[in-house]
Design a protein around this motif. Structure first.
Motif, PDB file in Angstrom:
ATOM      1  N   ARG A   1       0.503  -1.028   0.435  1.00 42.54           N
ATOM      2  CA  ARG A   1      -0.114  -0.090   0.165  1.00 42.54           C
ATOM      3  C   ARG A   1       0.278   1.362  -0.171  1.00 42.54           C
ATOM      4  NH1 ARG A   1      -5.393  -1.692  -1.318  1.00 42.54           N
ATOM      5  NH2 ARG A   1      -5.988  -3.327  -0.105  1.00 42.54           N
ATOM      6  N   TYR A   2       1.982   0.694   0.192  1.00 41.67           N
ATOM      7  CA  TYR A   2       2.855   2.636   0.598  1.00 41.67           C
ATOM      8  C   TYR A   2       3.756   2.108  -0.482  1.00 41.67           C
ATOM      9  CZ  TYR A   2       2.100   3.416   5.770  1.00 41.67           C
ATOM     10  OH  TYR A   2       1.658   3.742   6.439  1.00 41.67           O
ATOM     11  N   VAL A   3       3.756   1.054  -1.224  1.00 38.76           N
ATOM     12  CA  VAL A   3       5.078   1.816  -2.105  1.00 38.76           C
ATOM     13  C   VAL A   3       4.763   1.045  -4.056  1.00 38.76           C
ATOM     14  CG1 VAL A   3       7.126   0.832  -0.910  1.00 38.76           C
ATOM     15  CG2 VAL A   3       6.504  -1.124  -1.669  1.00 38.76           C
ATOM     16  N   ASN A   4       3.658   0.695  -3.418  1.00 38.71           N
ATOM     17  CA  ASN A   4       2.707   0.147  -5.077  1.00 38.71           C
ATOM     18  C   ASN A   4       3.846  -0.911  -5.565  1.00 38.71           C
ATOM     19  OD1 ASN A   4       0.636   2.046  -4.056  1.00 38.71           O
ATOM     20  ND2 ASN A   4       1.435   3.795  -5.506  1.00 38.71           N
ATOM     21  N   ASP A   5       4.205  -1.318  -5.487  1.00 33.20           N
ATOM     22  CA  ASP A   5       5.402  -3.149  -5.712  1.00 33.20           C
ATOM     23  C   ASP A   5       5.224  -4.199  -4.881  1.00 33.20           C
ATOM     24  OD1 ASP A   5       7.225  -4.523  -7.065  1.00 33.20           O
ATOM     25  OD2 ASP A   5       7.781  -2.841  -8.124  1.00 33.20           O
ATOM     26  N   LEU A   6       4.774  -5.177  -5.175  1.00 34.00           N
ATOM     27  CA  LEU A   6       4.602  -6.383  -4.345  1.00 34.00           C
ATOM     28  C   LEU A   6       6.340  -6.460  -4.560  1.00 34.00           C
ATOM     29  CD1 LEU A   6       3.506  -8.953  -3.833  1.00 34.00           C
ATOM     30  CD2 LEU A   6       3.105  -9.952  -5.305  1.00 34.00           C
ATOM     31  N   TYR A   7       7.472  -6.492  -4.998  1.00 35.95           N
ATOM     32  CA  TYR A   7       8.909  -7.386  -4.265  1.00 35.95           C
ATOM     33  C   TYR A   7       9.323  -6.541  -3.976  1.00 35.95           C
ATOM     34  CZ  TYR A   7       6.958 -10.197  -8.831  1.00 35.95           C
ATOM     35  OH  TYR A   7       6.742 -11.117  -9.214  1.00 35.95           O
ATOM     36  N   ILE A   8       9.159  -5.069  -3.673  1.00 36.72           N
ATOM     37  CA  ILE A   8       9.643  -3.644  -3.214  1.00 36.72           C
ATOM     38  C   ILE A   8       9.565  -4.376  -1.642  1.00 36.72           C
ATOM     39  CG2 ILE A   8      10.075  -1.830  -2.987  1.00 36.72           C
ATOM     40  CD1 ILE A   8      10.131  -0.713  -5.943  1.00 36.72           C
ATOM     41  N   ALA A   9       8.459  -4.402  -2.088  1.00 38.47           N
ATOM     42  CA  ALA A   9       7.433  -4.697  -0.155  1.00 38.47           C
ATOM     43  C   ALA A   9       8.242  -5.687   0.286  1.00 38.47           C
ATOM     44  CB  ALA A   9       5.312  -4.475  -0.786  1.00 38.47           C
ATOM     45  N   GLU A  10       8.296  -6.791  -0.721  1.00 33.96           N
ATOM     46  CA  GLU A  10       8.753  -8.046  -0.154  1.00 33.96           C
ATOM     47  C   GLU A  10       9.824  -7.885   0.340  1.00 33.96           C
ATOM     48  OE1 GLU A  10       8.678 -11.110  -3.432  1.00 33.96           O
ATOM     49  OE2 GLU A  10       6.841 -11.834  -3.219  1.00 33.96           O
ATOM     50  N   ASP A  11      10.977  -6.880  -0.104  1.00 35.42           N
ATOM     51  CA  ASP A  11      12.517  -6.640   0.054  1.00 35.42           C
ATOM     52  C   ASP A  11      12.773  -5.588   1.423  1.00 35.42           C
ATOM     53  OD1 ASP A  11      13.535  -7.525  -2.686  1.00 35.42           O
ATOM     54  OD2 ASP A  11      14.125  -6.324  -3.083  1.00 35.42           O
ATOM     55  N   ILE A  12      11.174  -5.312   1.505  1.00 36.99           N
ATOM     56  CA  ILE A  12      10.905  -4.128   2.442  1.00 36.99           C
ATOM     57  C   ILE A  12      10.414  -5.265   4.000  1.00 36.99           C
ATOM     58  CG2 ILE A  12      10.459  -2.493   3.931  1.00 36.99           C
ATOM     59  CD1 ILE A  12       9.752  -0.639   0.892  1.00 36.99           C
ATOM     60  N   ALA A  13       9.768  -6.141   4.143  1.00 34.71           N
ATOM     61  CA  ALA A  13       9.502  -7.302   4.690  1.00 34.71           C
ATOM     62  C   ALA A  13      10.919  -7.927   5.311  1.00 34.71           C
ATOM     63  CB  ALA A  13       8.374  -7.299   4.387  1.00 34.71           C
ATOM     64  N   GLN A  14      11.488  -8.010   4.320  1.00 40.37           N
ATOM     65  CA  GLN A  14      12.586  -9.292   4.736  1.00 40.37           C
ATOM     66  C   GLN A  14      13.434  -8.375   5.435  1.00 40.37           C
ATOM     67  OE1 GLN A  14      15.211 -10.631   0.988  1.00 40.37           O
ATOM     68  NE2 GLN A  14      16.123 -11.620   2.517  1.00 40.37           N
ATOM     69  N   ASP A  15      13.687  -6.706   4.876  1.00 36.71           N
ATOM     70  CA  ASP A  15      14.293  -5.776   6.176  1.00 36.71           C
ATOM     71  C   ASP A  15      14.066  -5.534   7.292  1.00 36.71           C
ATOM     72  OD1 ASP A  15      16.045  -5.371   3.661  1.00 36.71           O
ATOM     73  OD2 ASP A  15      15.754  -3.721   2.703  1.00 36.71           O
ATOM     74  N   ALA A  16      12.914  -5.434   7.730  1.00 32.36           N
ATOM     75  CA  ALA A  16      12.437  -5.358   8.676  1.00 32.36           C
ATOM     76  C   ALA A  16      12.621  -6.510   9.422  1.00 32.36           C
ATOM     77  CB  ALA A  16      10.637  -5.580   8.401  1.00 32.36           C
ATOM     78  N   PHE A  17      12.488  -8.005   9.047  1.00 32.98           N
ATOM     79  CA  PHE A  17      12.333  -9.279   9.604  1.00 32.98           C
ATOM     80  C   PHE A  17      13.740  -9.102  10.378  1.00 32.98           C
ATOM     81  CE2 PHE A  17       8.141 -10.725   7.521  1.00 32.98           C
ATOM     82  CZ  PHE A  17       7.316 -10.735   9.887  1.00 32.98           C
TER      83      PHE A  17
END
Length: 182
Positions: free
Chosen positions: A36-52
């Motif tokens: 919802r923030y970045v409008n890109d599924l792959y970037i969202a996956e990367d950010i989620a991974q960075d958070a974890f």
């Protein structure tokens, strides 16, 4: 089922599998939230991974007065905002036809029936803050105080935000011919 906070305590005691269980429990919904923030599924996956990864590396940063899920979403939201700031010229706010194709796979896991899909489509046309507030409260079932912390708002500010988000969503749905039933 063991609670998220208990899993995190086990992780702090050296049980890596407990952390993996936390990741598995929250990764899909977290990715959907970040999208919802970045409008890109792959970037969202990367950010989620960075958070974890951040949570894994900085184990001692978590305060057990709060819920670990709130902590995960707060870290991820902050990382998404950092990404947007760094890449503001390349992030598209609207016009993401390819994104809808990517998003459908993840949405199938989260949204099970047609009525929810219609509401979700209407939510996509709301302001980003409205989208995030509705997602946290109605889909992730965070408390108002937890959602307010994740979005960096005071509780009164968040109450106003969620009220306006729901009012805007109701208005959008009524324009499309859907009637709100109590």
């Amino acid at each position: 089922m063991i609670s998220d906070n208990d899993l995190y305590k086990q992780f702090l005691s050296g049980n890596i599998l407990s952390f993996e269980e936390l990741v598995l429990r929250h990764k899909d919904n977290l990715i959907y939230f970040l999208q919802r923030y970045v409008n890109d599924l792959y970037i969202a996956e990367d950010i989620a991974q960075d958070a974890f990864v951040y949570i894994y590396v900085y184990k001692d940063k978590f305060n057990f007065k709060f819920n670990i899920k709130t902590f995960i979403y707060t870290i991820a939201k902050n990382k998404a905002i950092d990404y947007i700031r760094k890449n503001s010229k390349t992030v598209s706010i609207e016009g993401y036809e390819d994104l809808e194709l990517q998003e459908n796979e993840l949405e199938k896991k989260i949204i099970q029936n047609e009525e929810k899909r219609i509401v979700n489509e209407a939510i996509k046309r709301l302001k980003k803050d409205y989208q995030a507030a509705l997602f946290l409260i109605d889909f992730q079932e965070f408390s108002y105080s937890e959602a307010a912390k994740i979005l960096g708002k005071s509780l009164p500010q968040f109450r106003i935000l969620i009220f306006r988000a729901r009012k805007s969503l109701k208005s959008l749905l009524e324009k499309e011919g859907y009637v709100y039933e109590k």
